[in-house]
Structures are given as structure tokens and as C-alpha cells.
Design an enzyme around this catalytic site. Structure first.
Site, PDB file in Angstrom:
ATOM      1  N   CYS A 129       0.847  -1.182   0.000  1.00  0.00           N
ATOM      2  CA  CYS A 129       0.000   0.000   0.000  1.00  0.00           C
ATOM      3  C   CYS A 129       0.885   1.234   0.000  1.00  0.00           C
ATOM      4  CB  CYS A 129      -0.864   0.021   1.251  1.00  0.00           C
ATOM      5  SG  CYS A 129      -1.803  -1.490   1.468  1.00  0.00           S
TER       6      CYS A 129
ATOM      7  N   ARG B 229       1.534   1.345  -6.071  1.00  0.00           N
ATOM      8  CA  ARG B 229       1.806   0.496  -4.914  1.00  0.00           C
ATOM      9  C   ARG B 229       0.576  -0.307  -4.495  1.00  0.00           C
ATOM     10  NH1 ARG B 229       6.460   1.922  -1.994  1.00  0.00           N
ATOM     11  NH2 ARG B 229       5.649   0.680  -0.290  1.00  0.00           N
TER      12      ARG B 229
ATOM     13  N   ASN C  55       0.733   0.596   6.180  1.00  0.00           N
ATOM     14  CA  ASN C  55       1.245  -0.343   5.182  1.00  0.00           C
ATOM     15  C   ASN C  55       1.965  -1.430   5.955  1.00  0.00           C
ATOM     16  OD1 ASN C  55       2.196  -1.552   2.846  1.00  0.00           O
ATOM     17  ND2 ASN C  55       3.991  -0.228   2.724  1.00  0.00           N
ATOM     18  N   GLY C  56       1.612  -2.679   5.708  1.00  0.00           N
ATOM     19  CA  GLY C  56       2.248  -3.782   6.434  1.00  0.00           C
ATOM     20  C   GLY C  56       1.200  -4.768   6.903  1.00  0.00           C
TER      21      GLY C  56
ATOM     22  N   GLU D 151      12.395 -14.067 -18.239  1.00  0.00           N
ATOM     23  CA  GLU D 151      11.945 -12.675 -18.096  1.00  0.00           C
ATOM     24  C   GLU D 151      10.886 -12.344 -19.148  1.00  0.00           C
ATOM     25  OE1 GLU D 151      11.985 -10.136 -16.259  1.00  0.00           O
ATOM     26  OE2 GLU D 151      11.868  -8.353 -17.508  1.00  0.00           O
TER      27      GLU D 151
ATOM     28  N   GLU E 255       2.288 -11.475 -16.979  1.00  0.00           N
ATOM     29  CA  GLU E 255       1.766 -10.568 -15.949  1.00  0.00           C
ATOM     30  C   GLU E 255       0.924  -9.417 -16.502  1.00  0.00           C
ATOM     31  OE1 GLU E 255       5.972  -8.355 -14.752  1.00  0.00           O
ATOM     32  OE2 GLU E 255       4.425  -8.487 -13.246  1.00  0.00           O
TER      33      GLU E 255
HETATM   34  O1  M6R Z   1      11.291  -4.423  -6.109  1.00  0.00           O
HETATM   35  P1  M6R Z   1      11.834  -5.726  -6.541  1.00  0.00           P
HETATM   36  O2  M6R Z   1      12.758  -5.631  -7.707  1.00  0.00           O
HETATM   37  O3  M6R Z   1      12.497  -6.484  -5.410  1.00  0.00           O
HETATM   38  O4  M6R Z   1      10.587  -6.600  -6.968  1.00  0.00           O
HETATM   39  C1  M6R Z   1      10.698  -7.962  -7.237  1.00  0.00           C
HETATM   40  C2  M6R Z   1       9.490  -8.498  -7.966  1.00  0.00           C
HETATM   41  O5  M6R Z   1       8.359  -8.365  -7.179  1.00  0.00           O
HETATM   42  C3  M6R Z   1       9.270  -7.805  -9.311  1.00  0.00           C
HETATM   43  O6  M6R Z   1      10.390  -7.899 -10.136  1.00  0.00           O
HETATM   44  C4  M6R Z   1       8.061  -8.423 -10.044  1.00  0.00           C
HETATM   45  O7  M6R Z   1       8.340  -9.742 -10.405  1.00  0.00           O
HETATM   46  C5  M6R Z   1       7.697  -7.576 -11.264  1.00  0.00           C
HETATM   47  N1  M6R Z   1       6.285  -7.358 -11.289  1.00  0.00           N
HETATM   48  C6  M6R Z   1       8.122  -8.211 -12.548  1.00  0.00           C
HETATM   49  O8  M6R Z   1       7.800  -7.452 -13.654  1.00  0.00           O
END
Ligand code: M6R
Length: 595
Positions: free
Chosen positions: A2, A27, A95-96, A468, A475
Site C-alpha cells: 500500500c 503500490r 502499510n504492512g 523474463e 503478468e
Molecule cells: O522491487 P523488486 O525488484 O524487489 O521486486 C521484485 C518483484 O516483485 C518484481 O520484479 C516483479 O516480479 C515484477 N512485477 C516483474 O515485472
């Protein structure tokens, strides 16, 4: 997950909060809310849906306010579960996760408290009310002592006017210092339009913000964020994702700027741990999602260029494994946000075992950067789209530089280092060439947009790129896509190949080129369509593949930077053709701060 925000100062708070929430919407975007105090008057608005449509004009008067954009965890998506949560005129944004909220709720209910939401957050407001003896910060401190879990919170109340109480544990909080007041937020994107001066709160710290100053338990350094304010706007682009892909060459430039020597690299964040790095005999690279795939590219880079054993792991897995850890090892955490809970839990484990911990991080002042012993910023600027693109490119660039640094400590030949550095200086130009083919890639994406299943294949450096590419496609377009090594195809996945399941084959002219050609033949023999990512000038591939996207020739270790770009564009245009909500895909959030 959040976004929380608060403002106290000389300006009208409402527009600042609404604009800040809009910047932080990535977020969490299932509901939002705002509370404004004006003397004894309280304005409270909570709504289900996106804040993008909300006007910052039709608000209300008041100089103190808190707001929240939600990604539901405890309690479904509804107005009553949106924040600020309220009890007895104590208003809280959070948030949490409060892990012991059920026990606390039971205890408070027995005392006569009536709860009006299904959230864990509401118990914070009740606890504060229980403890309140006239001073909001004292009550908040006492309330937080009862809580197990993680939180970034901002609290206001007309019962103790003129202040916002802020606290943090395992959830990010920054404080933006402006000429006319203070903004508290979950991340810098919410404050960047007002100030570049920030203070980052550490775990267990409480800040009290007033119109004319702020206090935190100890003196804190004011940092300057080097993000441009237009970096959090879409500019001429329809979506942040496209803007961020188009920034990829610039990201490489910015990551290498001032860091390349003739035959080595100069990375400020590795100066202190330099001697320990020399002794390191194993590197763990840890990340989640795209951060994990960058780590996987890093694994190959560390072995081949860094001349050191390396293993890439997902943060969510390695922390439960019984790996033999010791102080002669180094763990590099790879994360855009620096707030990914799975990585941070693993970081704790590594530190307990005295493994040297380093971060490859984008967000300045994030928990990962503060908790690691050294590291390197990727300098990508804010990444807003939930699908990570430019951060991936920044992460690989930085990992390559770290590999060069380690390699030079371990006998990587000067000539080899020079060759890589010279090409690294050229690679962003080559990236621009790849992106200039966007219209062609769009046509190919549209041509295949009715297919529901895809394989992505690659080998060696481009195996993680296959994963990737598949992640990006699934997604944002919600079609099924799987990334596998070319070598594994015949060990199972080939059973799924037919005319309805196309394969995207990453096949540049490198040491595994011939093997990739054989994999493409295997797919074609099963009537599968093939889209190849190949090196410019490769005529052979044109004869076998149905469609070819060309990338310029480069060194093998640098191909992932160029091959990822067309796959990012392919996923983007594919989702665009399907009319999906590209920047805010369903069920996902940008920063995953729960395990
Ligand atoms: O903020 P981060 O790079 O640690 O996030 C990691 C993953 O949550 C993030 O890369 C997620 O897989 C993306 N939505 C991929 O596009």
C-alpha cells in the site's frame, strides 16, 4: 503493497495528498482514502476504485492530512476496509501486516470495543485510543509495543491537534522536507514534485511532524534524491511501461556513468568491502521475479567474468534452505524497490551467518540499501509500471560491472576487461537501434495476439531472458507463457508444442547458437511457430523462423541487455492489442512488502 502519505504545513493539505496518492497508486490500487483535520472538524473520505479519476480541486480546507492507496491483504476490497481506519477519532493509515491482530481484536472486543472493518489496521486505532492520555505520540508508542508484524503508519487525531505521528517497522517511510511543511510517504515518488530533500526512517523509529519542525528519536542525515520530477509522469507515452522501456538505453548510460576505467570499474559502494570481496569464494545472488532473473544473468556473469563460483536464488526459497553459509561468502541482493520482504528476510539470515551482504538497488534510502554492508545503485530513476523493465536492464548492467570488479581481483586478463568495457560504452547506442524497431515488433505482437500459450527459450546468458520474457507477457496480458532453456525443451515441454503454441527463441550468434538452431528445428518439426531474436545479418535464421526480430551484434556477455528489450516491447504491444490495463495488472502490486 500500500502507499501511505501525510502532510502538515502552511499549504492546503488536500491537493498534496491526492496528488501524492496518484503518484503512489502503483503500490496499491483497489481503494483509497483521505482524512483532513481542520481544528475540530474532520473530513474523511474512503472509496473503492482508482484514485486517478479523483480531482485534487474539490477537497476541503485543512493543513493536516493523511491518505492511503490500498492493495488489500487483510479484509476484502470495500469502503469500510479502506484507510484511514478510525476509532474514537484516532485516524490511522498503515502499510504492512499486524500478525497478532485477531488476538488483539478479541481482547479489545471483550473490553467493549466495537470494530467496523475487517482489517488488521483498525486494531492500531483501538489500541491508541486505549492508551491515550492526552498525548498522541505516547499513546502510539504504547500501542505499537503490543503489535507483532510490520508497519509504516501515520496517525492523526483532533484530540491532540497540530501533529502527525509516524512510525515504521519493516515497511518503508520517508519524510520529505519542503519550504512550507513536511510530507511523509511510503516512497519518494509522492514527494518528488515538492522536494528532493528526504530523511529516511529506520525500523522502530517514531517521528513527530509539526508545522514548524519534526523530531525523530535521533539526528538523521538529509539525503538528496537525484530523480527528476518529470520522471514520475508519463510524458508523451500512453503508459509508464512503454516510457520505461524506451528509457532502457538511457538507464545503461546512467548506470555506467563515472564508473568505468580503462580496464576496471570504480564502484564507490564496493570500496569498503573490497578486501572481503577478494577473499570471497562464493557469491549468492538473491532476488524475486524480475530481480531473480537479473540475478540469474548475474550468476553466469560472476562465473565467466568475475571468476568466482556463483548461485542465483529466489529470496522466497533460499531463506528456508539449509545452505552452508560462512563469512567467506557474499550475498548480493538484487531489487528495484529495495523493500521486497522475501529478500529482506533472507538478508537477515545472511547477516546472522556473517556473510558479506551487498545490494543492487534502485530506490535510494530503501531498507535494502540501509541494511546491506555495501552495494551499488542502479540509477534507473523511478519505475512506476508494475511490470519491471528498465530496472532489469539497470540491474544487469550493474551486475556486469561487479563481475568485472571481482574478475580483476582474480586475474581476469586486462585485455578481456578492456574489450568488455569498450563494448559496454557502446551498448546503449545499440539498445537505441533495437528500440527503433518498435513498430515492427508491434506488428509481430499483434499478429500473435490471439494465441493463448507461449514458450520462450534461450540458453546460457539468454536462459534468464527467456524467463523474463515469459513473466512479462503473462503478468500484463494474462496469457500463459513459460521460459525454459533450449536444452530442456526435449525433456518435456516439447509435448505441448503444436500449431497453437508459438515459441520465442532467443538465438543471437553466440557460443550456443548452433544448439539453439537445433531447438528451433525441433519446434518447427512439431508445427510450432517460431519468433526468433537473432543477430543482425543472420540469414540462416530467416529461413527457419516464422518471424525474426534482429538485434545488433555484441559480446556474448552483453547480449542479455539487447535481447531483453524486444521482449519487453513484445509483451507491451501484445497486452495493448488485447486492451489490458498495462501499468496496473490485476492481482499484482509494484512492491511486495509481505512474505
Ligand atoms: O522491487 P523488486 O525488484 O524487489 O521486486 C521484485 C518483484 O516483485 C518484481 O520484479 C516483479 O516480479 C515484477 N512485477 C516483474 O515485472
Amino acid at each position: 503493497m500500500c502507499g501511505i502519505i501525510g502532510y502538515i504545513g502552511k499549504k492546503q493539505a488536500y491537493p498534496i495528498i491526492i496528488n501524492g496518492l496518484k503518484k503512489m497508486e502503483y503500490r496499491g490500487y483497489d481503494s483509497y482514502g483521505i482524512c483532513v483535520l481542520n481544528g475540530d472538524d474532520v473530513f474523511l473520505k474512503r472509496k473503492v476504485g482508482r484514485i486517478s479519476e479523483e480531482s485534487s480541486e474539490n477537497g476541503c480546507e485543512g493543513f493536516i492530512s493523511i491518505g492511503h492507496s490500498r492493495w488489500a491483504t487483510t479484509g476484502g476490497v470495500s469502503e469500510k476496509n479502506a484507510h484511514p481506519q478510525e476509532y474514537n477519532q484516532f485516524y490511522v493509515v498503515h502499510n504492512g501486516i499486524i500478525e497478532n491482530y485477531k488476538e488483539l481484536k478479541e481482547e479489545l472486543t471483550l473490553k467493549g470495543h466495537i470494530f467496523s472493518s475487517d482489517t488488521d489496521t483498525e486494531v492500531i486505532a483501538h489500541l491508541i485510543s486505549e492508551e491515550f492520555k492526552g498525548n498522541l505520540e505516547d499513546a502510539t508508542k504504547k500501542a505499537l509495543k503490543r503489535i507483532i508484524g510490520s508497519y509504516g503508519i501515520a496517525v492523526i487525531s483532533p484530540k491532540d491537534k497540530g501533529k502527525i505521528v509516524v512510525a515504521k517497522l519493516s515497511s518503508p517511510i520517508i519524510l520529505g522536507i519542503t519550504d512550507d511543511g513536511y510530507i511523509v510517504a511510503s516512497d519518494p515518488s509522492a514527494v518528488i514534485n515538492y522536494t528532493k530533500q528526504i530523511v529516511t526512517l529506520d525500523d522502530n523509529e517514531i517521528a513527530i511532524l509539526k508545522e514548524d519542525g519534526y523530531t525523530i528519536s535521533k539526528d538523521k542525515k538529509i539525503e538528496t534524491i537525484d530523480w527528476e520530477s518529470d520522471a514520475v509522469d508519463k510524458g508523451v507515452y500512453e503508459h509508464f511501461m512503454l516510457k520505461e522501456i524506451m528509457e532502457e538505453p538511457k538507464v545503461i548510460e546512467s548506470a555506467i556513468q563515472g564508473r568505468l576505467l580503462e580496464d576496471n570499474v570504480k564502484l564507490g559502494g564496493l570500496e569498503l568491502p573490497k578486501e572481503r570481496l577478494k577473499k570471497t569464494d562464493k557469491i549468492y545472488l538473491i532476488g524475486c521475479g524480475t530481480g531473480y532473473y537479473a540475478s540469474k544473468v548475474g550468476e553466469y556473469l560472476m562465473e565467466e567474468i568475475g571468476m568466482v563460483d556463483a548461485e542465483a536464488h529466489m529470496g522466497s526459497e533460499i531463506r528456508y534452505r539449509d545452505v552452508r553459509l560462512n563469512p567467506n561468502q557474499t550475498a548480493i541482493f538484487v531489487s528495484q524497490s529495495g523493500e521486497t520482504a522475501d529478500n529482506l528476510a533472507c538478508l537477515k539470515k545472511m547477516k546472522e551467518a556473517k556473510v558479506l551482504s551487498l545490494g543492487v538497488t534502485n530506490v535510494i534510502g530503501s531498507t535494502q540499501t540501509r541494511e546491506t554492508e555495501g552495494g551499488v545503485y542502479t540509477r534507473c530513476g523511478p519505475e512506476i509500471a508494475v511490470a519491471s523493465t528498465k530496472a532489469f536492464i539497470g540491474q544487469i548492467t550493474v551486475l556486469l560491472m561487479i563481475a568485472l570488479f571481482l574478475g580483476r581481483q582474480r586475474g581476469l586478463e586486462e585485455g578481456k576487461a578492456k574489450e568488455i568495457i569498450t563494448e559496454l560504452k557502446n551498448i546503449s547506442k545499440k539498445g537505441e537501434i533495437v528500440l527503433s524497431e518498435a513498430e515492427e515488433i508491434k506488428k509481430i505482437a499483434e499478429k500473435y495476439s490471439q494465441y493463448k500459450n507461449f514458450f520462450f527459450i534461450g540458453r546460457k546468458f539468454n536462459y534468464p531472458i527467456a524467463m523474463e520474457g515469459a513473466l512479462k507477457l503473462k503478468e500484463i496480458s494474462y496469457v500463459h507463457a513459460e521460459g525454459v532453456t533450449g536444452g530442456e525443451l526435449k525433456h518435456g515441454p516439447l509435448a505441448l508444442i503444436d500449431e497453437n503454441c508459438p515459441t520465442i527463441a532467443i538465438c543471437p550468434k553466440d557460443s550456443v547458437y548452433d544448439k539453439m538452431l537445433s531447438n528451433i528445428e525441433e519446434v518447427k518439426a512439431r508445427k510450432g511457430k517460431v519468433i526468433a531474436i537473432a543477430t543482425r545479418g543472420d540469414k540462416k535464421i530467416k529461413e527457419i523462423a516464422d518471424d525474426v526480430i534482429y538485434i545488433p551484434e555484441t559480446l556474448e556477455c552483453l547480449t542479455p541487455l539487447l535481447s531483453a528489450m524486444p521482449l519487453h516491447l513484445f509483451a507491451y504491444f501484445f497486452a495493448l492489442a488485447l486492451g489490458k490495463d498495462i501499468d496496473k495488472p490485476r492481482n499484482l502490486a509494484k512492491s511486495v512488502t509481505v512474505e
